[in-house]
Scaffold this motif. Sequence first.
Motif, PDB file in Angstrom:
ATOM      1  N   VAL A 171       0.847  -1.198   0.000  1.00 38.66           N
ATOM      2  CA  VAL A 171       0.000   0.000   0.000  1.00 38.66           C
ATOM      3  C   VAL A 171       0.882   1.247   0.000  1.00 38.66           C
ATOM      4  N   LEU A 172       1.928   1.211   0.826  1.00 38.28           N
ATOM      5  CA  LEU A 172       2.847   2.353   0.855  1.00 38.28           C
ATOM      6  C   LEU A 172       3.575   2.490  -0.481  1.00 38.28           C
ATOM      7  N   ALA A 173       3.856   1.345  -1.122  1.00 36.99           N
ATOM      8  CA  ALA A 173       4.508   1.397  -2.436  1.00 36.99           C
ATOM      9  C   ALA A 173       3.622   2.148  -3.420  1.00 36.99           C
ATOM     10  N   PHE A 174       2.311   1.926  -3.314  1.00 42.28           N
ATOM     11  CA  PHE A 174       1.370   2.650  -4.170  1.00 42.28           C
ATOM     12  C   PHE A 174       1.474   4.156  -3.919  1.00 42.28           C
ATOM     13  N   VAL A 175       1.458   4.524  -2.631  1.00 39.91           N
ATOM     14  CA  VAL A 175       1.481   5.951  -2.299  1.00 39.91           C
ATOM     15  C   VAL A 175       2.802   6.583  -2.750  1.00 39.91           C
ATOM     16  N   VAL A 176       3.893   5.892  -2.468  1.00 41.64           N
ATOM     17  CA  VAL A 176       5.203   6.416  -2.893  1.00 41.64           C
ATOM     18  C   VAL A 176       5.220   6.580  -4.408  1.00 41.64           C
ATOM     19  N   GLY A 177       4.771   5.514  -5.100  1.00 42.00           N
ATOM     20  CA  GLY A 177       4.765   5.545  -6.567  1.00 42.00           C
ATOM     21  C   GLY A 177       3.910   6.667  -7.097  1.00 42.00           C
ATOM     22  N   PHE A 178       2.719   6.830  -6.517  1.00 45.72           N
ATOM     23  CA  PHE A 178       1.791   7.851  -7.006  1.00 45.72           C
ATOM     24  C   PHE A 178       2.371   9.251  -6.848  1.00 45.72           C
ATOM     25  N   TYR A 179       2.802   9.579  -5.648  1.00 47.03           N
ATOM     26  CA  TYR A 179       3.268  10.950  -5.425  1.00 47.03           C
ATOM     27  C   TYR A 179       4.606  11.209  -6.101  1.00 47.03           C
ATOM     28  N   PHE A 180       5.389  10.141  -6.234  1.00 48.75           N
ATOM     29  CA  PHE A 180       6.642  10.321  -6.947  1.00 48.75           C
ATOM     30  C   PHE A 180       6.368  10.696  -8.407  1.00 48.75           C
ATOM     31  N   GLU A 181       5.489   9.918  -9.055  1.00 45.93           N
ATOM     32  CA  GLU A 181       5.212  10.213 -10.464  1.00 45.93           C
ATOM     33  C   GLU A 181       4.467  11.522 -10.642  1.00 45.93           C
ATOM     34  N   ALA A 182       3.575  11.808  -9.684  1.00 43.38           N
ATOM     35  CA  ALA A 182       2.864  13.083  -9.754  1.00 43.38           C
ATOM     36  C   ALA A 182       3.867  14.236  -9.692  1.00 43.38           C
ATOM     37  N   SER A 183       4.879  14.098  -8.816  1.00 45.96           N
ATOM     38  CA  SER A 183       5.903  15.146  -8.716  1.00 45.96           C
ATOM     39  C   SER A 183       6.613  15.307 -10.045  1.00 45.96           C
ATOM     40  N   VAL A 184       6.922  14.164 -10.674  1.00 42.45           N
ATOM     41  CA  VAL A 184       7.587  14.241 -11.978  1.00 42.45           C
ATOM     42  C   VAL A 184       6.681  14.961 -12.979  1.00 42.45           C
ATOM     43  N   GLY A 185       5.383  14.626 -12.932  1.00 39.77           N
ATOM     44  CA  GLY A 185       4.441  15.253 -13.857  1.00 39.77           C
ATOM     45  C   GLY A 185       4.381  16.762 -13.676  1.00 39.77           C
ATOM     46  N   MET A 186       4.521  17.214 -12.425  1.00 38.01           N
ATOM     47  CA  MET A 186       4.449  18.652 -12.148  1.00 38.01           C
ATOM     48  C   MET A 186       5.580  19.419 -12.826  1.00 38.01           C
ATOM     49  N   VAL A 187       6.651  18.699 -13.137  1.00 40.16           N
ATOM     50  CA  VAL A 187       7.765  19.338 -13.846  1.00 40.16           C
ATOM     51  C   VAL A 187       7.244  19.906 -15.179  1.00 40.16           C
ATOM     52  N   GLY A 188       6.133  19.352 -15.653  1.00 41.48           N
ATOM     53  CA  GLY A 188       5.520  19.823 -16.890  1.00 41.48           C
ATOM     54  C   GLY A 188       5.187  21.309 -16.863  1.00 41.48           C
ATOM     55  N   PHE A 189       5.046  21.881 -15.676  1.00 45.99           N
ATOM     56  CA  PHE A 189       4.804  23.320 -15.579  1.00 45.99           C
ATOM     57  C   PHE A 189       6.010  24.114 -16.071  1.00 45.99           C
ATOM     58  N   TRP A 190       7.176  23.492 -15.968  1.00 44.60           N
ATOM     59  CA  TRP A 190       8.400  24.202 -16.351  1.00 44.60           C
ATOM     60  C   TRP A 190       8.966  23.763 -17.702  1.00 44.60           C
ATOM     61  N   PHE A 191       8.866  22.442 -17.964  1.00 40.10           N
ATOM     62  CA  PHE A 191       9.283  21.889 -19.267  1.00 40.10           C
ATOM     63  C   PHE A 191       8.037  21.611 -20.069  1.00 40.10           C
ATOM     64  N   LEU A 192       7.938  22.143 -21.265  1.00 44.57           N
ATOM     65  CA  LEU A 192       6.733  21.884 -22.046  1.00 44.57           C
ATOM     66  C   LEU A 192       6.576  20.394 -22.346  1.00 44.57           C
ATOM     67  N   GLU A 193       7.650  19.773 -22.778  1.00 46.40           N
ATOM     68  CA  GLU A 193       7.541  18.353 -23.101  1.00 46.40           C
ATOM     69  C   GLU A 193       8.250  17.540 -22.042  1.00 46.40           C
ATOM     70  N   VAL A 194       7.451  17.051 -21.115  1.00 44.53           N
ATOM     71  CA  VAL A 194       8.040  16.417 -19.959  1.00 44.53           C
ATOM     72  C   VAL A 194       8.218  14.923 -20.191  1.00 44.53           C
ATOM     73  N   THR A 195       7.687  14.416 -21.302  1.00 45.45           N
ATOM     74  CA  THR A 195       7.708  12.966 -21.511  1.00 45.45           C
ATOM     75  C   THR A 195       9.115  12.391 -21.468  1.00 45.45           C
TER      76      THR A 195
END
Lengths: 285, 332, 270
Positions: A171-195
């Motif tokens: 369950v914690l792995a899910f939470v870690v995974g979710f917020y970790f990837e969400a944080s990466v996604g937020m980089v999209g605010f600064w880099f247009l193409e975050v893929t």
Amino acid sequence: MTPPDVALAPPRPGPLPSLVKYARIFRVALIERMTYRSDFLLGTILRFLPIVTTVLLWRAIYEGSGQAELGGFNYREMIAYLLLTNISRMFSSMPGLAGGIAREVREGTLKRYLIQPLDLLGYLLSSRVAHKVAYITMSFLPYAGLFYLCRGYFDGFPDPLQMLAFVVSLVLAFVVGFYFEASVGMVGFWFLEVTSVLYIVMTLNFFISGHMLPLDLLPQPWSGLLKVLPFQYMAYFPAVVFQGKVRGTELLLHLALELFWAVAFAVLARTLYRAGLKRYSAFGG
Amino acid sequence: MPIIEVEGLTKTYRVFQKKEGLLGALRGLYRREYKEVKAVAGINFSIEPGEMVAFLGPNGAGKTTTLKMLSGLIYPTAGDATVLGHVPWRREDAYRRRFALVMGQKNQLWWDLPAGDSFQLHREIYSIPRDQFDRTLGELAELLGVEKLTRQAVRELSLGERMKMELIAALLHGPQVLLLDEPTIGLDVVAQAAIQKCLRDYHASRGVTMLLTSHYMRDVEALCDRVIVITHGTLVYDGPLAGIVERFGESKLVRLQFEGPAPERREMERYGEVSRLEGPFADVRIERSRIAGALADVLNRHALADVSVEDPPLEEVIAKVFEEARLAHDAA
Amino acid sequence: MVAGVARYARMMGGLARYTLAREMAFRGNFLVKVSVELLWMGILVAFYRVVFAKTSTIAGWSEPDYFFFVGCFFAINGLIETLFLENCNEFAELVRTGDLDFLLLKPIDEQFLISCRKIDWGTAPNLLMGAILMAVALVQKGWTFDPGRVAAFVVTFACGVAIAYSFMMMLTSVSVWMVRNQSLMEMWWLFSSLVRYPREIFSGRGAEMLGRFFTFVVPILLVSNVPADVMVRVLDPGMIAWTVAVAAASLWVSRRFFHVALRSYRSASS
């Protein structure tokens, strides 16, 4: 279904109505998931291919080496470990999450979260939980079949307390995974193409989370270093918990550390989101 | 020889019936129910070269589906169509070189590149000779007043500018048939007028055949002489624009100006629905068959300073056509 | 015919130029992409170095032979990713939004436009990286130059790319029926796991059958195995002939499949 409590909710709803709201999003997402059954089926079948090839690869490796144990894992344990990391990844991997956030930013659809009384992270979390529940329910039978077929690689179930620790670590792995990837996604605010950033992270994560091979196989100092980083909780840690390779105080310590990382990434994601929104509105969307 | 011929064109979709709620979704995993939806139910029409035809109908009537079949994007369930002598859904290159489809709700230009680059790519794809390309581009850009914008990334353009670029992209290869799906949707009046003018000029100079759908009657009035109305996938009217008012506009607006103050509302309401009554003015909507009698009657009783009889606005008539078709459909 | 080929080559050149221009507008991302690929190569090398520290052969492949195989896989996959993956990945989205309309309207082969319209320059260096890895492996092996092997390698390498492309096209086409086909990128990653290892790991009961299945029925195993085999292991003319035949057949089948799929395209509005 009928009571319009969402519509009647005050501008700043208390915790209960918002829970109801997210529960509803969860339901809708779940229903939507189920309707795409052929997608589901093909995806599930494909997901087994790497498992098969990995098992075969490791068999060839053990046969080639002529040794019974590599890095403290015998062949059976190695396969069991690799199978278990798939369970870990089932909880911790978030396909499309970061990319989705970046797309919302890029295409301006993010605005709807600013207009509607809806929190982006809350929305994503509830729909992701729905995806995961649907996915795990749907893959339960195939996975049960797989583990049954592979039962020869396991020494039965661990004791209840260990099992509990395993579930908590997942369950914690899910939470870690979710917020970790969400944080990466937020980089999209600064880099247009975050893929591409996402790809770096996913690639690296594949290795350093222990999904490819147990971290113990690596020479020192690498193996020690990787066990300090948070990524091991997304694959390595739950697997070795199940295998009983971590016990007692060490187990408790690592569970606490996993919780710490979960909270840390949650805070990071939220902070980045706030900062990003500020930047986003400054641009005028 | 017609340039577009459509016979018995039909498109049926199989739509998955989603069941209510979670249990329904679970059940849907194993057993699905489908419903047949007739988007286009056997329509016939033909268009002569150089005509400008408006294709009208409420949302979901099957206009876009028809246009998409004529462009070869989707396969019909039944029926035939030929455009420029080609069967559209075979998608032969020779056909695709000779027509264009413009969709107001979508954009085909590369978002991150200047429109000029997309045009160049078009030139390659359509194998347009360079001098012809330069000439057409120059003309169109001037006509639409966007010469200075072709070097700017498309995402930085306004909706109207973007639509103008889309139109240029569609016209660069000199199509003989132009299909337009809501080309002015969401645009302001000025941009709308610019697009209309461009289409009119282009039609005048090239004699292009045009089939256009729009919800703006202004577009229709400005561009088209002939109107085809479809509702629920069936054709309900095909004829001149003026004819539609005659056929469906059952009443006219009679504007009266009396020598003295207008008579009482109760008196005027005997003729028809009164929409304005103040000072010497009275506007009354009167059924067409009764207009002559009503006017004679009014003249008998009162002295009139001025009279005018007007057709109701096209929008109103069209709305009425749609409404009647809906009622007929629901009843059937 | 010649004019047609020339026209498509010119168009490819044009597309390549525009995608490069676009890529250069986001230069930072381009660099990131290239470094991702370098990183991935590093991970692969690290992984097999760790493994070969514990063993001398894997399924009969020695360390240099195996690294040649990895380089070969890397190059083929790099080529596929550069030319097709991004485009095929976008296909599902084009179907979902109806933007596919514009590609179908163009007087040009639909399959060409859909699968080649953007070049993903970020993965182009993979071809080079794979080549370097192969070269290093050959030097370590003490390989002596053999024109026959090189010719066979070039042919089977091209066939490998063609076979992989055909399978990707079929996976892509499926998204016409299954609107919102999650991510082709992910599916491809899963499916191509079959290409990543030597065919010889399919040994033992059951696995051998599976190995034959993926060699003769769904012949995806040919993709990187045959070129690597002909270069550093056995030069089997029968296998080369089979690979060429499979490449031609799979190109044809995937093209037919794609066209059948297009017939079901519904062209979503707005």
